[in-house]
Design an enzyme around this catalytic site. Structure first.
Site, PDB file in Angstrom:
ATOM      1  N   GLY A   1     -13.303  10.181   4.063  1.00 51.13           N
ATOM      2  CA  GLY A   1     -12.931   8.796   3.774  1.00 51.13           C
ATOM      3  C   GLY A   1     -11.910   8.237   4.742  1.00 51.13           C
ATOM      4  O   GLY A   1     -11.835   8.644   5.905  1.00 51.13           O
TER       5      GLY A   1
ATOM      6  N   ASN B   1     -10.855  11.999  -3.562  1.00 50.51           N
ATOM      7  CA  ASN B   1     -10.336  10.909  -4.396  1.00 50.51           C
ATOM      8  C   ASN B   1      -9.439  11.442  -5.513  1.00 50.51           C
ATOM      9  O   ASN B   1      -9.770  12.452  -6.143  1.00 50.51           O
ATOM     10  CB  ASN B   1     -11.480  10.127  -5.043  1.00 50.51           C
ATOM     11  CG  ASN B   1     -12.441   9.548  -4.022  1.00 50.51           C
ATOM     12  OD1 ASN B   1     -13.033  10.282  -3.242  1.00 50.51           O
ATOM     13  ND2 ASN B   1     -12.599   8.242  -4.023  1.00 50.51           N
TER      14      ASN B   1
ATOM     15  N   LEU C   1      -0.258   6.856   6.701  1.00 54.84           N
ATOM     16  CA  LEU C   1      -0.962   5.900   7.568  1.00 54.84           C
ATOM     17  C   LEU C   1      -0.963   4.511   6.949  1.00 54.84           C
ATOM     18  O   LEU C   1      -1.022   4.359   5.733  1.00 54.84           O
ATOM     19  CB  LEU C   1      -2.423   6.339   7.767  1.00 54.84           C
ATOM     20  CG  LEU C   1      -2.652   7.772   8.265  1.00 54.84           C
ATOM     21  CD1 LEU C   1      -4.142   8.041   8.368  1.00 54.84           C
ATOM     22  CD2 LEU C   1      -1.962   7.980   9.596  1.00 54.84           C
TER      23      LEU C   1
ATOM     24  N   LYS D   1       5.821  11.345  -0.736  1.00 57.76           N
ATOM     25  CA  LYS D   1       4.732  10.391  -0.517  1.00 57.76           C
ATOM     26  C   LYS D   1       4.754   9.291  -1.583  1.00 57.76           C
ATOM     27  O   LYS D   1       4.658   8.099  -1.274  1.00 57.76           O
ATOM     28  CB  LYS D   1       3.392  11.142  -0.548  1.00 57.76           C
ATOM     29  CG  LYS D   1       2.156  10.269  -0.588  1.00 57.76           C
ATOM     30  CD  LYS D   1       2.016   9.415   0.650  1.00 57.76           C
ATOM     31  CE  LYS D   1       0.734   8.615   0.585  1.00 57.76           C
ATOM     32  NZ  LYS D   1       0.603   7.647   1.660  1.00 57.76           N
TER      33      LYS D   1
ATOM     34  N   ALA E   1       6.331   3.759  -3.211  1.00 52.45           N
ATOM     35  CA  ALA E   1       7.038   2.978  -4.232  1.00 52.45           C
ATOM     36  C   ALA E   1       8.115   2.100  -3.592  1.00 52.45           C
ATOM     37  O   ALA E   1       8.268   0.929  -3.941  1.00 52.45           O
ATOM     38  CB  ALA E   1       7.661   3.916  -5.272  1.00 52.45           C
TER      39      ALA E   1
ATOM     40  N   LEU F   1       8.155   0.931  -0.489  1.00 52.79           N
ATOM     41  CA  LEU F   1       7.521  -0.155   0.284  1.00 52.79           C
ATOM     42  C   LEU F   1       7.010  -1.254  -0.648  1.00 52.79           C
ATOM     43  O   LEU F   1       7.219  -2.447  -0.397  1.00 52.79           O
ATOM     44  CB  LEU F   1       6.369   0.409   1.125  1.00 52.79           C
ATOM     45  CG  LEU F   1       6.784   1.322   2.288  1.00 52.79           C
ATOM     46  CD1 LEU F   1       5.557   1.982   2.909  1.00 52.79           C
ATOM     47  CD2 LEU F   1       7.558   0.554   3.351  1.00 52.79           C
TER      48      LEU F   1
ATOM     49  N   CYS G   1      -3.268   2.660  -2.290  1.00 47.46           N
ATOM     50  CA  CYS G   1      -2.164   3.555  -2.647  1.00 47.46           C
ATOM     51  C   CYS G   1      -1.074   2.963  -3.528  1.00 47.46           C
ATOM     52  O   CYS G   1      -0.640   3.605  -4.479  1.00 47.46           O
ATOM     53  CB  CYS G   1      -1.500   4.092  -1.379  1.00 47.46           C
ATOM     54  SG  CYS G   1      -2.543   5.251  -0.492  1.00 47.46           S
TER      55      CYS G   1
ATOM     56  N   LYS H   1      -5.704  -6.577   3.736  1.00 50.97           N
ATOM     57  CA  LYS H   1      -4.868  -7.038   4.850  1.00 50.97           C
ATOM     58  C   LYS H   1      -5.742  -7.103   6.097  1.00 50.97           C
ATOM     59  O   LYS H   1      -6.886  -6.642   6.090  1.00 50.97           O
ATOM     60  CB  LYS H   1      -3.662  -6.124   5.065  1.00 50.97           C
ATOM     61  CG  LYS H   1      -3.979  -4.725   5.570  1.00 50.97           C
ATOM     62  CD  LYS H   1      -2.673  -3.989   5.869  1.00 50.97           C
ATOM     63  CE  LYS H   1      -2.946  -2.615   6.454  1.00 50.97           C
ATOM     64  NZ  LYS H   1      -1.714  -1.893   6.759  1.00 50.97           N
TER      65      LYS H   1
ATOM     66  N   ARG I   1      -9.940  -2.253  -1.428  1.00 49.52           N
ATOM     67  CA  ARG I   1      -9.436  -1.589  -2.626  1.00 49.52           C
ATOM     68  C   ARG I   1      -8.152  -2.260  -3.117  1.00 49.52           C
ATOM     69  O   ARG I   1      -7.208  -2.408  -2.347  1.00 49.52           O
ATOM     70  CB  ARG I   1      -9.213  -0.092  -2.342  1.00 49.52           C
ATOM     71  CG  ARG I   1     -10.521   0.633  -2.064  1.00 49.52           C
ATOM     72  CD  ARG I   1     -10.339   2.080  -1.703  1.00 49.52           C
ATOM     73  NE  ARG I   1      -9.691   2.256  -0.411  1.00 49.52           N
ATOM     74  CZ  ARG I   1      -9.394   3.449   0.104  1.00 49.52           C
ATOM     75  NH1 ARG I   1      -9.665   4.554  -0.565  1.00 49.52           N
ATOM     76  NH2 ARG I   1      -8.816   3.546   1.288  1.00 49.52           N
TER      77      ARG I   1
END
Length: 480
Positions: free
Chosen positions: A10, A87, A159, A216, A221, A223, A272, A335, A342
């Site tokens: 993915g 996933n 990423l 991670k 959180a 951002l 995410c 974006k 998603r």
């Protein structure tokens, strides 16, 4: 020759493995997935994901030391290092529904690794997983190991879609977490040597397993929290006549805060942020920390509020109804520079407008009609399951049409909504768009990318998030 296998082809597995293959010609890299159409796409000229720079790398390495295959067991059996990038959707039923991560695919991958392995392996968590997942995976591998030794590492990806290849070439950091045992340290060193082929050693951070897993979730959180903070300010700016762009700039010049992730918008999206915060909320609740859980939940609440506020502003500005009015949507991806939809805010905005019986016309340079119709018909969280487990033929939403041209999408529209900050939207001929629209002609800029003054000169009624309101809009208060 060291062999690496990545389970999951993915958005994370594909680009990450392609860059490893490019930077490490002495390593054989196989990306495996049970989805035949996805692997066929990776082996074709039309890759399954769009990411600037990815296609060139894949074409350069494919067939040399980079392979895409559906023969999962063969490549796992032969590998020295197995990355797991499957996933981890949010659970929709049962314990923790709506918050907890569903580790079904991770568990089945772990059982398969244990089942087919004939030699010691390093198993690397690449998917975003809850803290302590490694412990559960370790137990599954140990109890099914048949004498084979496994070392579990956490190597979360950081990423950003649209810049994933640049991020992989020049990462801020590579994070590797492992057990603090001699075997654990050795496994960490092995993976560190792979990245050291192109990443400076001082940018490769090593931690214990739990710190890597939590880092991670914490990064995403933090951002998302910044975006919700500036979006909360945007609502106050509209009420007071302040300009959120000026406020964000003034705040961002403080070196302790910095300017990144301070662009007010219709809301954050992507695979995410929401999922990871919900996961964080659930972990906090499970560990008896309800106040901490409540704190992080507010980040998502503000994001939902911002999307609802945008829809309410559209409807209230247009005489409190959009029933049977054509509304053009420019941009559907979450974006620019990605085709990923998603959790895109466009889904909630479109559903809100459809709930008021609007006729919607959508243009996005990278998103197909099939994907848009699928997204609008799908239930929440369904998107994060493998394609073959998603609803097969979602019902087409009749009031939605998808165009391959911005001018066609906006023709005869009552309003235009900019929901993705694609560069091409800045340079459209808005005089031409205005001439072909119903009057009064509205523009709702959900990304603050358009020249508001110029649009008003043309004759548009403009709403831009967090900017001083048009006189027209002041007379039509948003019902929030």
């Amino acid at each position: 020759m060291v062999k690496i296998c990545c389970i999951g082809a993915g958005y994370v597995g594909g680009p990450t493995m392609a860059v490893i293959a490019l930077k490490c010609p002495h390593i054989e890299v196989a990306v495996v997935d049970i989805s035949v159409p996805r692997i066929n796409a990776w082996n074709s000229d039309q890759l399954p994901i769009y990411e600037p720079g990815l296609e060139d790398i894949v074409k350069q390495c494919r067939g040399q030391n980079l392979f895409f295959s559906t023969d999962v067991e063969k490549h796992v059996r032969e590998a020295d290092i197995v990355f797991v990038s499957v996933n981890t959707p949010t659970k929709t039923t049962g314990l923790g529904a709506g918050k907890a991560a569903d580790l079904t695919y991770w568990e089945s991958a772990a059982r398969m690794i244990a089942d087919v392995s004939a030699s010691d392996k390093i198993v690397v968590e690449k998917s975003t997983v809850p803290v302590k997942t490694a412990e559960a995976i370790e137990k599954i591998l140990m109890h099914n190991s048949k004498g084979i030794k496994f070392q579990i590492l956490s190597n979360p990806e950081f990423l950003a879609e649209g810049t994933a290849i640049a991020d992989l070439f020049n990462p801020d950091r590579v994070l590797i977490g492992g057990r603090e045992t001699p075997e654990g340290f050795k496994a960490v060193q092995t993976l560190k040597e792979v990245y050291a082929n192109w990443v400076p050693e001082d940018q490769i951070i090593t931690t214990n397993l739990w710190s890597a897993e939590l880092s991670k979730l914490a990064a995403n959180a933090f951002l998302a929290q910044r975006i919700s903070s500036v979006n909360a300010m945007s609502a106050l700016c509209e009420s007071t006549g302040a300009d959120v762009t000026q406020v964000a700039y003034a705040v961002g010049t403080d070196s302790r805060i910095g300017p990144k992730f301070l662009n007010a918008s219709v809301g954050f999206g992507g695979s995410c942020f929401q999922k990871d915060i919900l996961n964080l909320v659930y972990i906090c609740q499970c560990n008896g920390l309800p106040e901490v859980a409540e704190y992080w939940k507010q980040v998502i609440k503000i994001n939902d509020y911002q999307k609802n506020r945008f829809v309410n502003r559209i409807v209230s500005s247009m005489f409190n109804t959009v029933s049977n009015k054509k509304v053009a949507i420019l941009g559907f991806a979450f974006k620019k520079d990605t085709g990923d939809t998603r959790e895109t805010p466009a889904i909630d905005v479109c559903k809100g407008l459809l709930g008021d019986k609007a006729q919607i016309s959508i243009y996005d340079p990278q998103v197909t009609e099939e994907q848009i119709q699928r997204d609008l018909a799908m239930k929440k969280f369904d998107w994060d399951h493998p394609l073959h487990l998603q609803p097969m033929s979602p019902t087409t939403v009749k009031q939605v049409s998808v165009k391959w041209d911005a001018y066609e999408a906006t023709k005869d529209a009552h309003a235009v909504c900019v929901l993705t900050e694609w560069d091409e939207f800045k340079s459209l001929d808005y005089q031409k768009i205005f001439d072909n629209m119903q009057k009064p002609a509205f523009i709702f800029d959900g990304r603050n990318v358009l020249n508001v003054d110029k649009l008003r000169e043309i004759g548009f009624i403009v709403y831009s998030i967090g900017k001083p309101l048009d006189a027209w809009l002041k007379d039509m208060p948003a019902f929030v």
